[in-house]
Design an enzyme around this catalytic site. Structure first.
Site, PDB file in Angstrom:
ATOM      1  N   SER A 192      75.885  19.949  52.427  1.00 15.82           N
ATOM      2  CA  SER A 192      76.065  18.667  51.749  1.00 15.82           C
ATOM      3  C   SER A 192      76.505  17.532  52.680  1.00 15.82           C
ATOM      4  CB  SER A 192      77.054  18.873  50.604  1.00 15.82           C
ATOM      5  OG  SER A 192      77.037  17.771  49.757  1.00 15.82           O
TER       6      SER A 192
ATOM      7  N   ASP B   6      72.710  16.384  50.560  1.00 17.55           N
ATOM      8  CA  ASP B   6      71.905  17.205  49.648  1.00 17.55           C
ATOM      9  C   ASP B   6      71.675  16.499  48.317  1.00 17.55           C
ATOM     10  OD1 ASP B   6      74.532  17.427  48.831  1.00 17.55           O
ATOM     11  OD2 ASP B   6      74.352  19.519  48.199  1.00 17.55           O
TER      12      ASP B   6
ATOM     13  N   ASP C  88      73.602  15.142  45.960  1.00 12.70           N
ATOM     14  CA  ASP C  88      74.308  15.394  44.706  1.00 12.70           C
ATOM     15  C   ASP C  88      75.464  14.424  44.501  1.00 12.70           C
ATOM     16  OD1 ASP C  88      76.030  16.494  46.546  1.00 12.70           O
ATOM     17  OD2 ASP C  88      76.214  18.443  45.573  1.00 12.70           O
TER      18      ASP C  88
ATOM     19  N   ASN D  78      84.359   9.993  45.043  1.00 18.50           N
ATOM     20  CA  ASN D  78      83.361  10.071  46.104  1.00 18.50           C
ATOM     21  C   ASN D  78      81.917  10.036  45.609  1.00 18.50           C
ATOM     22  OD1 ASN D  78      82.838  12.668  45.153  1.00 18.50           O
ATOM     23  ND2 ASN D  78      84.064  13.686  46.731  1.00 18.50           N
TER      24      ASN D  78
ATOM     25  N   ARG E 151      93.332  16.351  53.850  1.00 16.68           N
ATOM     26  CA  ARG E 151      92.979  14.982  53.472  1.00 16.68           C
ATOM     27  C   ARG E 151      94.227  14.270  52.971  1.00 16.68           C
ATOM     28  NH1 ARG E 151      87.559  15.231  53.879  1.00 16.68           N
ATOM     29  NH2 ARG E 151      86.444  16.957  52.899  1.00 16.68           N
TER      30      ARG E 151
HETATM   31  C1  G16 Z   1      82.052  19.040  47.712  1.00 18.24           C
HETATM   32  C2  G16 Z   1      82.435  19.283  46.278  1.00 18.24           C
HETATM   33  C3  G16 Z   1      83.105  18.047  45.724  1.00 18.24           C
HETATM   34  C4  G16 Z   1      84.274  17.637  46.586  1.00 18.24           C
HETATM   35  C5  G16 Z   1      83.855  17.524  48.057  1.00 18.24           C
HETATM   36  C6  G16 Z   1      85.033  17.360  48.968  1.00 18.24           C
HETATM   37  O1  G16 Z   1      81.136  17.979  47.771  1.00 18.24           O
HETATM   38  O2  G16 Z   1      81.292  19.634  45.544  1.00 18.24           O
HETATM   39  O3  G16 Z   1      83.507  18.301  44.408  1.00 18.24           O
HETATM   40  O4  G16 Z   1      84.795  16.417  46.173  1.00 18.24           O
HETATM   41  O5  G16 Z   1      83.182  18.705  48.469  1.00 18.24           O
HETATM   42  O6  G16 Z   1      85.885  18.470  48.789  1.00 18.24           O
HETATM   43  P1  G16 Z   1      87.111  18.770  49.733  1.00 18.24           P
HETATM   44  O7  G16 Z   1      87.970  17.544  49.688  1.00 18.24           O
HETATM   45  O8  G16 Z   1      87.757  19.989  49.156  1.00 18.24           O
HETATM   46  O9  G16 Z   1      86.559  18.971  51.117  1.00 18.24           O
HETATM   47  P2  G16 Z   1      79.811  18.052  48.643  1.00 18.24           P
HETATM   48  O10 G16 Z   1      79.067  16.816  48.299  1.00 18.24           O
HETATM   49  O11 G16 Z   1      80.217  18.131  50.073  1.00 18.24           O
HETATM   50  O12 G16 Z   1      79.150  19.325  48.157  1.00 18.24           O
END
Ligand code: G16
Length: 524
Positions: free
Chosen positions: A59, A277, A279, A371, A497
């Site tokens: 992603s 990707d 989404d 996001n 983060r």
């Molecule tokens: C994924 C998840 C999202 C999340 C993001 C960041 O997004 O599907 O729900 O907000 O990661 O997550 P984290 O802060 O835990 O790294 P994506 O678009 O990378 O698949």
């Protein structure tokens, strides 16, 4: 028993099924993806042979990363109870792989006697084909039916998975669509056309993050008359895998609060950015003075809530409309959405959490992460009411039910939803922006020695470990009007983060500096 296992040895690393499946450096993932094939086939067998989906993507992550996640038959994320099983299988030493698999099988007890069925796809990363080969080896070792969809966006894979498990008769209320790429675009184009017509004169420029969304957005453009929607795609270089998500895409725009450098914004014109990707999506524009305005997931939620709630009222329907956000939602968005007269709930990060909350609590469940990850879920009760409605508002709601991806957040479907709503409201980008003003805010990341020591509670808004750190953050928050900062470990990158917001830019800068001081001892 597993003929190909020897070809996929496990490295020394430890893996975890995180926010969005397994995600790390691609060259570590071969054994993980092979074993995900074993588990996906087992999950299908446990679910009576229904088709399970597997997506190979990282992603928003950089090009050298990759990842894999499992999708349940209705197109939603894999049941969270299975995440621990996936982690257990991924971490079994090679010598214990079969015993671990048998132990898991004994635990989940498949009653289906067939071998299961798995549909899968990948994004444009260079590591994708080799990982798909590992997945196929896992499926072959299980004797499962393997349906290869090739290059797809993550939401397309979710859509196809759902279609493969739904009735094929279009007259059936549970019919979802044709399980093909053509079926996906035809469904979206028909619904968009039913809402805006053939000559709406809408235009959008898409920054496709140099990812799989680029060719797919171009395919979409072939399905919608240009007089209704003129689509321009930029950052569409999928031939050079090194530029994926690099200085472009939804994550770049959201975290830097600036446009991709390759774009020159024409004032008062709407742009959007997908991620790698496709989404998630964020929108933006420059005003007449050239100032940049971000229209992120919070704002998409506010727009969708306002309009859909209005349609529900106009149609005379008694349906619960509500919104789900995470701690990253700007405080002013939560206030503004609440003022629309709906409930707002907060879940931990990860669309799987928001999706579940929206599904369980609302008939019209609007869920978006700041996001740009999200969608609107309609309950069966709501969809039945839309189908039966005579009033124009009811028919519009029915079309939105077809347009909005019911399985997962989808850049393409969300983009069409936003454009259709703006068109119906007669709103320019500035009108949408005027719904509320964001509190000054920032999202940072920090590499730490061990992110697993950062444990949270209260939907990730507070740390319970490391001991004493939350007290320092609380003190920093209290020092600034509207100060709100929280820290959590990413589930997709090896970082923590830090999100912060405050009443003024100066307060925000001081708050962030305070919290980073407190974080110094943990820095890598
Ligand atoms: C994924 C998840 C999202 C999340 C993001 C960041 O997004 O599907 O729900 O907000 O990661 O997550 P984290 O802060 O835990 O790294 P994506 O678009 O990378 O698949």
């Amino acid at each position: 028993m597993f003929a190909h296992a020897h070809a996929h040895p496990k490295p020394a690393n430890t893996f975890a099924y995180g926010t969005a499946g397994f995600r790390t450096k691609a060259d570590l993932l071969d054994s993980v993806v092979y074993r995900t094939g074993l588990l996906a086939a087992l999950r299908s067998a446990v679910l009576g042979g229904q088709t399970v989906g597997v997506m190979v993507t990282a992603s928003h992550n950089p090009p050298a990363d990759n990842g894999v996640k499992i999708v349940d038959p209705l197109g939603n994320m894999m049941d969270q109870a299975w995440e621990a099983l996936a982690t257990q299988l991924a971490n079994a030493p090679d010598s214990e792989l079969e015993a671990t698999f048998e132990a898991i099988k004994a635990q989940v007890q498949p009653t289906y006697t067939g071998a299961g069925s798995v549909v899968f796809a990948r994004d444009t990363r260079a590591s994708g084909p080799a990982l798909i080969a590992a997945l196929k080896d896992g499926l072959a070792d299980m004797g499962a039916t393997a349906i290869d969809m090739g290059l797809q966006t993550t939401p397309q894979l979710h859509y196809v998975t759902r279609c493969l498990n739904s009735p094929t008769d279009a007259a059936d209320a549970a019919y979802f669509g044709q399980p093909t790429e053509e079926g996906y675009f035809a469904k979206l184009a028909a619904a968009f056309g039913a809402i805006v017509g053939d000559t709406a004169g809408i235009a959008i420029t898409i920054d496709a993050a140099n990812g799989v969304g680029a060719p797919k957005a171009k395919l979409l453009a072939e399905h919608i008359p240009a007089a209704a929607l003129a689509i321009t795609v930029v950052n569409d270089d999928t031939a050079n895998c090194d530029v994926l998500n690099s200085r472009c895409g939804a994550d770049y725009v959201k975290t830097t609060i600036s446009p991709p450098p390759a774009l020159t914004l024409v004032p008062n014109t709407l742009y959007c950015s997908f991620d790698g990707d496709a989404d998630r999506i964020v929108f933006y524009y420059a005003d007449a003075a050239g100032a940049f305005h971000l229209l992120d997931g919070d704002r998409i939620a506010a727009l969708a809530t306002k309009y859909l709630k209005q349609l529900v009222a106009e149609a005379g329907l008694d349906l619960a409309v509500g919104v789900v956000q995470t701690a990253y939602a700007n405080g002013n968005s939560t206030t503004a959405i609440g003022a629309l007269g709906v409930n707002v709930t907060c879940t931990p990060t990860g669309v799987k959490h928001l999706h579940k909350a929206a599904h369980e609590n609302y008939d019209v469940g609007v869920y978006f992460e700041a996001n740009g990850h999200g969608t609107v879920l309609f309950s069966d009760r709501a969809l039945a009411a839309f189908r039966a409605a005579d009033a124009p508002a009811g028919r519009l709601l029915h079309s939105f039910g077809e347009l909005i991806n019911q399985t997962v957040g989808d850049s393409v479907s969300d983009m069409l939803m936003v454009l259709a709503i703006l068109h119906k409201l007669g709103w320019a980008p500035g009108d949408w922006d005027a719904m509320y003003t964001d509190l000054p805010n920032t999202i940072r990341k920090m590499e730490v020695a061990d992110r697993t020591i950062f444990k949270t509670t209260n939907a990730e808004r507070q740390l319970v470990a490391p001991e004493g750190l939350q007290a320092k953050i609380d003190a920093a928050n209290a020092a600034y009007p509207a100060g709100r900062c929280f820290v959590r470990a990413s589930g997709t990158e090896d970082v923590i983060r830090v999100y912060a917001e405050a009443a003024t830019d100066a307060d925000l800068a001081a708050l962030v500096a305070n919290v980073f001081d407190a974080l110094q001892p943990y820095k890598a």
